[in-house]
Motif scaffolding. Sequence first.
Motif, PDB file in Angstrom:
ATOM      1  N   ASP A 126     -27.318  32.198  -0.725  1.00 48.78           N
ATOM      2  CA  ASP A 126     -27.834  32.010  -2.079  1.00 48.78           C
ATOM      3  C   ASP A 126     -26.713  32.148  -3.106  1.00 48.78           C
ATOM      4  O   ASP A 126     -26.679  31.429  -4.118  1.00 48.78           O
ATOM      5  CB  ASP A 126     -28.936  33.029  -2.374  1.00 48.78           C
ATOM      6  CG  ASP A 126     -30.109  32.915  -1.420  1.00 48.78           C
ATOM      7  OD1 ASP A 126     -29.881  33.021  -0.198  1.00 48.78           O
ATOM      8  OD2 ASP A 126     -31.249  32.730  -1.869  1.00 48.78           O
ATOM      9  N   MET A 127     -25.772  33.066  -2.863  1.00 48.42           N
ATOM     10  CA  MET A 127     -24.605  33.179  -3.738  1.00 48.42           C
ATOM     11  C   MET A 127     -23.758  31.909  -3.674  1.00 48.42           C
ATOM     12  O   MET A 127     -23.247  31.433  -4.703  1.00 48.42           O
ATOM     13  CB  MET A 127     -23.770  34.395  -3.346  1.00 48.42           C
ATOM     14  CG  MET A 127     -24.410  35.735  -3.679  1.00 48.42           C
ATOM     15  SD  MET A 127     -23.433  37.169  -3.116  1.00 48.42           S
ATOM     16  CE  MET A 127     -21.877  36.909  -3.980  1.00 48.42           C
ATOM     17  N   PRO A 141     -30.108  35.962  -4.185  1.00 51.31           N
ATOM     18  CA  PRO A 141     -28.655  36.190  -4.070  1.00 51.31           C
ATOM     19  C   PRO A 141     -28.271  37.654  -3.939  1.00 51.31           C
ATOM     20  O   PRO A 141     -27.138  37.948  -3.548  1.00 51.31           O
ATOM     21  CB  PRO A 141     -28.117  35.605  -5.387  1.00 51.31           C
ATOM     22  CG  PRO A 141     -29.263  35.753  -6.347  1.00 51.31           C
ATOM     23  CD  PRO A 141     -30.503  35.519  -5.533  1.00 51.31           C
TER      24      PRO A 141
END
Length: 741
Positions: free
Chosen positions: A570-571, A564
Motif C-alpha cells: 500500500d505504501m 499503508p
Amino acid sequence: MTRTAKKKHESGLRELIDKYIATATAATFNYKQVAAAIGETSSAHHRAIALYLAELAFDGVLLEVSPGRFKPVQRSVETTGTFVRRSNGKNSVVTDEDGETIFVAERNSMHALNGDRVVVSVAARVRGREPEACVTEIVERKPQTFIGTLRVDKHVGTLVTDSKYLATDIVIPRSKLRGGRTGDKAVVRITDWPDNAQSPRGEVVDVLGPTGENNTEIHAILAEYGLPYVYPAAVEKAADKIDAGITPEEVARRVDMRGVPTFTIDPRDAKDFDDALSLRKLPNGNYEVGVHIADVTHYVKPDSIIDREARDRATSVYLVDRVVPMLPERLCNGICSLRPDEDKLAFSVIFEMDDRGRVLKSRIVRTVIRSIRRFAYEEAQEVIETGRGDFAEEILTLDRLAKILRKERYASGSVEFDRAEVRFEIDEKGHPVSVYFKESKDANKLIEEFMLLANKTVATAIGAPGEKRKPKAFVYRVHDTPDPDRLNDFAKLARTFGYKVKTEGTAADINKSINRMLADVQGKGEENFLSTLAIRSMAKAIYTTTNIGHYGLGFDYYTHFTSPIRRYPDMMVHRLLARYLDGGRSAAVDRLEEECKHSSDMEQLAANAERSSIKYKQVEYMNDHMGEIYSGVISGVTEWGLYVELDDNKCEGLVPVRDLADDFYDFDEKNFCLIGRRHGHRYRLGDPVKVQVARCDIQKKQLDFVVVDEDGKRVGAPERKSLPKAKPQPKGRKQSRKGRR
C-alpha cells in the motif's frame, strides 16, 4: 482392420514415438504433445500413445515426472536443484530443469540442509524402483536457524527441536550458549556439520526465555517463520525525530476536508486507524463519499532507515495476543493514525454517488481531514440496527449504499467467503480464558465495501487511464483463475454431499454456483470441510506488476491502497500515485516486481504465524478442560484418524485411529469415512460426534480426543466409564500420530 494390419500399425506408431522421444527438445512431454508431433488425431491412437508411454516408464526408459508427464531417463545425469530435507528421512531434490522431485538418501545428502542449492548426480533408473540422486556439491548454503529447547550438561549443550526439516539434535559448545540454560527456548544457527558426525554443530543466536511462558512461545512462533519479534531501537529513534506538525504550506497543497463530517469504524481494541469515511449531500441531491487513507509516505521517505525496516517486514503480523507492527509505534499508533479530533494528512478517493448507489464521478487527491468520532464496529452496528446514535443519518446512508455495491458485486461474480473467525479473551499473563467468534456484520461489510471500491478505483485509474494514454508501471493485487483440476476435484467432492458446483462457463457463472453452495452448506456438518476446500481450490492472491485481474472479486483491476500503516505494498501504491499525479514518468518495473514478490512471500509467512498462534492458544485453552466432553462434527477423515471440530469453540483435534477401540477401521478415501470391519460402523465427514479431551501437547500444538457415547463412556471400552478428568499434561508422546492400529 485385420489383426496383422493392426499389429503393423501399432509397430509403426511405436517407431514414430521412439523417434520423437530421441529427438524431443521439450524437457518433458505428455501423450497429447507426442500425438500432435507425429500427426495422430484419433482417440484410439491417443489411448495407444498414452499406454506406450506408461509402458516405457515402467521399463525405465522414461521417467514419469508428474502424472502423465514424462522425460527420458538419461537426459541429464547431473543437474542442479534445491534440497528438501525432512525429519522422517525422506529427503529430496527439486531439479531446476523441470521441477522433478527426486529422492536423496541421507547417506548421499552431504548433510545438505533444507533450501540449500545443490548439484546432484541422478542414477539410472532401476526397473520397478523410483530414481535416486546423490548430492555431489553444495553450491549455496541457505542460512539456517532452528527453534527448540536447550539441554545443557557439564561439557556441552544440545538443542532439542521438533523441526520437520531436521531429524537430529544440534550440538552447541558451552562457549556458544549465550547464557542459555536447560529448559530455555532458543534460536540456534547451524555453523558446521562434519562429514563423519551424526549431528550438526551450532551456536545460540538468541535465548527467548523459559519454555512455556507466553512471551517465549509467541516469540518462538515468530522466529520459526523468520519473522522479527523485537523492533530495532535505531528505527524507533528515527521515528521519534519525525515532525508531526502540519504546516500551512502543506495544507495549501491539499484539498482541505476538515469541515466535512468524517469518522472511523474499527475493532474495539484498534490503535492504528488506517481509514476514515466522510459523507455529505451535494446541492444536486447526490452524495459525496470520501474514503480517506493515512498518508504514511508523507512521513516515511524512500530508502530511509524506517522505510528499509518496513520493506523488510512488508506487513504487520496479527497474532492472538498482540500485533507485531510494520512501522514504529510513534507512526502507526500516533502520527499517521487517523485519531479523532486531530488534523491528519490523508490520501483520499472521493466519489460522487447517486441515490441508487451508482458511482458517477471519482477523483484521487491528497487531503487534510479531521475525524470527529471514533466508532467501534459494535457501536456502528447498533446505529444500523436501531437507527439511533451519533451520525445515524450518515451511517445509515453509507450502509444502504454499501449493500447496493455488495449486491452488484456478487451479481457480477464475486465469491462470497464469509467465515467466522476464532478469537480469545486473554488474561494478563497471556493465558486464554475464553473463546468467542468474530462474525462479519453490516458495520464490517460497510467498511469492506468502500475499501474494495477505493482499491478498485485506484487500480483502474492507473491500469486503464483512457484517452489513448498508456498505463504506467503499478502494483496490482491479482488473483488467478482456479486450476481446472482442483476445481473439478472440488466439484466432485461437493457432489458427494449433494451440492452442485459448475466447472465450465464464465467466471461469474462458476462463482455464483460456489456462492450458492457456500450459502446452502451453512450450519451443516460438512460446512467447514467444503468451505475450506472451496478456498483451497482457488489460486492464491499475490502482488505483481502484471495485471491479470482479481478472479475472486470479479474485478478487472484491483490493488491494495487502503492499509499503508500495516502493508508495504500500500505504501508502494501511495508513492506511485503521488509520482503520477505530479506528472512523473513510469517507475522501473524490475524493482517493483522484486518488492511485490517479497511482499507476497512475507504475507504468507505472517498468515502461517497467525494460524500457528491460534492453534497454540486453542491447545493451551483445551488443556484447562482435560477430560471434559464436547459435541462436535467430523471435519476431516484420514487413514490415521478423525479430525473433530468442537461446536462450542471451533477447536480442532484428532481422534487417532488407534483409539477407536471398538473395531478395526479402514479408510474409504472415495467416501471420506472410516468403516469398521466387524460391525460396519461408519465415521463420515460431517457426522456429529461426542468426544472427550484426552491429550494436550502444548509444545507440539497437538490436541487429541476420544469418541464417547451419550453416557460419556469411551466407545469400545465399557469397562472404563470415562477418562480421568483434569489429568496433568503429558510431557510427550512416543507413539506416532500417523501409525495405524
